[in-house]
Design a protein around this motif. Structure first.
Motif, PDB file in Angstrom:
ATOM      1  N   TRP A 130       0.834  -1.195   0.000  1.00 11.92           N
ATOM      2  CA  TRP A 130       0.000   0.000   0.000  1.00 11.92           C
ATOM      3  C   TRP A 130       0.873   1.250   0.000  1.00 11.92           C
ATOM      4  O   TRP A 130       0.633   2.185  -0.769  1.00 11.92           O
ATOM      5  N   PHE A 131       1.898   1.280   0.852  1.00  6.45           N
ATOM      6  CA  PHE A 131       2.755   2.463   0.946  1.00  6.45           C
ATOM      7  C   PHE A 131       3.550   2.669  -0.340  1.00  6.45           C
ATOM      8  O   PHE A 131       3.765   3.805  -0.770  1.00  6.45           O
ATOM      9  N   MET A 132       3.981   1.586  -0.980  1.00 13.64           N
ATOM     10  CA  MET A 132       4.708   1.710  -2.257  1.00 13.64           C
ATOM     11  C   MET A 132       3.831   2.404  -3.305  1.00 13.64           C
ATOM     12  O   MET A 132       4.323   3.236  -4.073  1.00 13.64           O
ATOM     13  N   THR A 133       2.546   2.071  -3.307  1.00 14.19           N
ATOM     14  CA  THR A 133       1.618   2.721  -4.235  1.00 14.19           C
ATOM     15  C   THR A 133       1.555   4.223  -3.954  1.00 14.19           C
ATOM     16  O   THR A 133       1.577   5.044  -4.873  1.00 14.19           O
ATOM     17  N   ARG A 134       1.502   4.592  -2.677  1.00 17.04           N
ATOM     18  CA  ARG A 134       1.469   6.011  -2.308  1.00 17.04           C
ATOM     19  C   ARG A 134       2.773   6.709  -2.693  1.00 17.04           C
ATOM     20  O   ARG A 134       2.772   7.858  -3.125  1.00 17.04           O
ATOM     21  N   LEU A 135       3.894   6.024  -2.528  1.00 16.04           N
ATOM     22  CA  LEU A 135       5.184   6.594  -2.923  1.00 16.04           C
ATOM     23  C   LEU A 135       5.228   6.853  -4.424  1.00 16.04           C
ATOM     24  O   LEU A 135       5.680   7.911  -4.867  1.00 16.04           O
ATOM     25  N   SER A 141      10.815   7.614  -7.698  1.00 19.22           N
ATOM     26  CA  SER A 141      11.356   6.805  -8.800  1.00 19.22           C
ATOM     27  C   SER A 141      11.909   5.484  -8.285  1.00 19.22           C
ATOM     28  O   SER A 141      12.219   4.602  -9.075  1.00 19.22           O
ATOM     29  N   ASP A 142      12.039   5.339  -6.968  1.00 17.04           N
ATOM     30  CA  ASP A 142      12.582   4.118  -6.382  1.00 17.04           C
ATOM     31  C   ASP A 142      11.885   3.810  -5.050  1.00 17.04           C
ATOM     32  O   ASP A 142      12.481   3.925  -3.978  1.00 17.04           O
ATOM     33  N   PRO A 143      10.605   3.406  -5.103  1.00 16.71           N
ATOM     34  CA  PRO A 143       9.860   3.176  -3.869  1.00 16.71           C
ATOM     35  C   PRO A 143      10.447   2.065  -3.001  1.00 16.71           C
ATOM     36  O   PRO A 143      10.338   2.120  -1.783  1.00 16.71           O
ATOM     37  N   GLU A 144      11.091   1.073  -3.605  1.00 13.09           N
ATOM     38  CA  GLU A 144      11.698   0.000  -2.817  1.00 13.09           C
ATOM     39  C   GLU A 144      12.813   0.545  -1.927  1.00 13.09           C
ATOM     40  O   GLU A 144      13.027   0.073  -0.822  1.00 13.09           O
ATOM     41  N   ARG A 145      13.522   1.546  -2.391  1.00 12.25           N
ATOM     42  CA  ARG A 145      14.568   2.196  -1.592  1.00 12.25           C
ATOM     43  C   ARG A 145      13.943   3.183  -0.612  1.00 12.25           C
ATOM     44  O   ARG A 145      14.320   3.231   0.560  1.00 12.25           O
ATOM     45  N   ASP A 146      12.997   3.966  -1.082  1.00 19.35           N
ATOM     46  CA  ASP A 146      12.438   5.057  -0.285  1.00 19.35           C
ATOM     47  C   ASP A 146      11.560   4.582   0.876  1.00 19.35           C
ATOM     48  O   ASP A 146      11.577   5.186   1.950  1.00 19.35           O
ATOM     49  N   ALA A 147      10.792   3.521   0.660  1.00 22.29           N
ATOM     50  CA  ALA A 147       9.826   3.078   1.676  1.00 22.29           C
ATOM     51  C   ALA A 147      10.471   2.771   3.028  1.00 22.29           C
ATOM     52  O   ALA A 147      10.023   3.311   4.044  1.00 22.29           O
ATOM     53  N   PRO A 148      11.507   1.935   3.084  1.00 22.22           N
ATOM     54  CA  PRO A 148      12.056   1.645   4.414  1.00 22.22           C
ATOM     55  C   PRO A 148      12.713   2.860   5.070  1.00 22.22           C
ATOM     56  O   PRO A 148      12.631   3.020   6.292  1.00 22.22           O
ATOM     57  N   ILE A 149      13.321   3.717   4.296  1.00 23.31           N
ATOM     58  CA  ILE A 149      13.948   4.910   4.868  1.00 23.31           C
ATOM     59  C   ILE A 149      12.881   5.783   5.530  1.00 23.31           C
ATOM     60  O   ILE A 149      13.014   6.191   6.691  1.00 23.31           O
ATOM     61  N   ILE A 150      11.813   6.034   4.804  1.00 24.87           N
ATOM     62  CA  ILE A 150      10.765   6.929   5.309  1.00 24.87           C
ATOM     63  C   ILE A 150       9.984   6.281   6.443  1.00 24.87           C
ATOM     64  O   ILE A 150       9.785   6.883   7.500  1.00 24.87           O
ATOM     65  N   MET A 151       9.548   5.041   6.252  1.00 22.31           N
ATOM     66  CA  MET A 151       8.701   4.421   7.273  1.00 22.31           C
ATOM     67  C   MET A 151       9.478   4.052   8.533  1.00 22.31           C
ATOM     68  O   MET A 151       8.924   4.120   9.634  1.00 22.31           O
ATOM     69  N   VAL A 182      14.426  12.478   0.403  1.00 19.87           N
ATOM     70  CA  VAL A 182      14.581  11.079   0.007  1.00 19.87           C
ATOM     71  C   VAL A 182      13.933  10.783  -1.331  1.00 19.87           C
ATOM     72  O   VAL A 182      14.508  10.088  -2.178  1.00 19.87           O
ATOM     73  N   ILE A 183      12.731  11.281  -1.544  1.00 18.67           N
ATOM     74  CA  ILE A 183      12.021  10.947  -2.790  1.00 18.67           C
ATOM     75  C   ILE A 183      12.671  11.664  -3.957  1.00 18.67           C
ATOM     76  O   ILE A 183      12.767  12.885  -3.986  1.00 18.67           O
ATOM     77  N   ARG A 184      13.108  10.859  -4.883  1.00 20.62           N
ATOM     78  CA  ARG A 184      13.694  11.380  -6.117  1.00 20.62           C
ATOM     79  C   ARG A 184      12.656  11.223  -7.210  1.00 20.62           C
ATOM     80  O   ARG A 184      12.402  10.114  -7.675  1.00 20.62           O
ATOM     81  N   PRO A 185      12.042  12.312  -7.608  1.00 23.23           N
ATOM     82  CA  PRO A 185      10.994  12.199  -8.635  1.00 23.23           C
ATOM     83  C   PRO A 185      11.560  11.661  -9.945  1.00 23.23           C
ATOM     84  O   PRO A 185      12.745  11.782 -10.228  1.00 23.23           O
ATOM     85  N   LEU A 186      10.675  11.035 -10.688  1.00 16.52           N
ATOM     86  CA  LEU A 186      11.053  10.580 -12.023  1.00 16.52           C
ATOM     87  C   LEU A 186      11.438  11.790 -12.841  1.00 16.52           C
ATOM     88  O   LEU A 186      10.715  12.762 -12.898  1.00 16.52           O
TER      89      LEU A 186
END
Length: 192
Positions: A130-135, A141-151, A182-186
């Motif tokens: 669910w959170f990956m979808t929100r990211l 551009s890299d939710p697999e990297r961003d999700a654990p850092i943020i959450m 952290v979030i690097r937009p496409l």
């Protein structure tokens, strides 16, 4: 309206959040629910069965809270997502304090009991998806990297305020800074 089973599980969550894992018993849940002795054991024969069901109920309630926030503040930018996370942190340390304290009690229990750990991994996978979808919706551009850092940061911020409540708790600056860094937009493709 909640079913009897849900009422018992919500009462178990209250016991966990207000008194900790060692207080969780069939009798304590019956008392919290205001039901006759034996009501909880009729639904959950063992303490392990009760704890397993509590993990599922907790995950469902937590995901409902996240969905409610995200739908009311649909995040389409990193700043929007930060606002959702700030609102979630305030909810977790305020009106949903007991639910979040139960969450952390369950997390500690998972560190000790592999069966609880396995169940948390399964329920956590749904929350992570669910959170990956929100990211992605917020431009990651890299939710697999961003999700654990943020959450993981969010989890720590909330845990800290639950453990040492601050009446002036305001995680806005740190969560906003983290998410927007952290979030690097496409990036738009550059024509060749």
């Amino acid at each position: 309206m909640a079913t009897r089973r849900e009422q018992l599980l919500d009462s178990a969550i209250t016991v966990l959040g207000e008194r900790g894992i060692h207080a969780l018993s069939h009798r304590a849940v019956d008392t919290q629910a205001g039901l006759p002795a034996g009501s909880t054991s009729n639904h959950f024969r063992t303490r392990d069965a009760l704890l397993d069901a509590v993990v599922e109920r907790f995950a469902a309630r937590e995901q409902a809270l996240w969905n409610e926030l995200a739908m009311s503040m649909y995040p389409t930018t990193p700043l929007d997502l930060a606002r959702v996370l700030v609102a979630a942190a305030r909810t977790a340390t305020g009106p949903q304090r007991t639910l979040m304290l139960a969450r952390y009690a369950i997390l500690v229990e998972a560190g000790i009991h592999p069966a609880v750990r396995a169940q948390l991994l399964a329920t956590g996978a749904r929350v992570n998806a669910w959170f990956m979808t929100r990211l992605r919706a917020a431009g990651s551009s890299d939710p697999e990297r961003d999700a654990p850092i943020i959450m993981n940061h969010w989890t720590g911020v909330v845990l800290h305020d639950l453990a040492i409540p601050d009446p002036a708790f305001d995680p806005t600056d740190q969560i906003t800074t983290l998410v927007t860094t952290v979030i690097r937009p496409l990036s738009a493709e550059v024509p060749s």
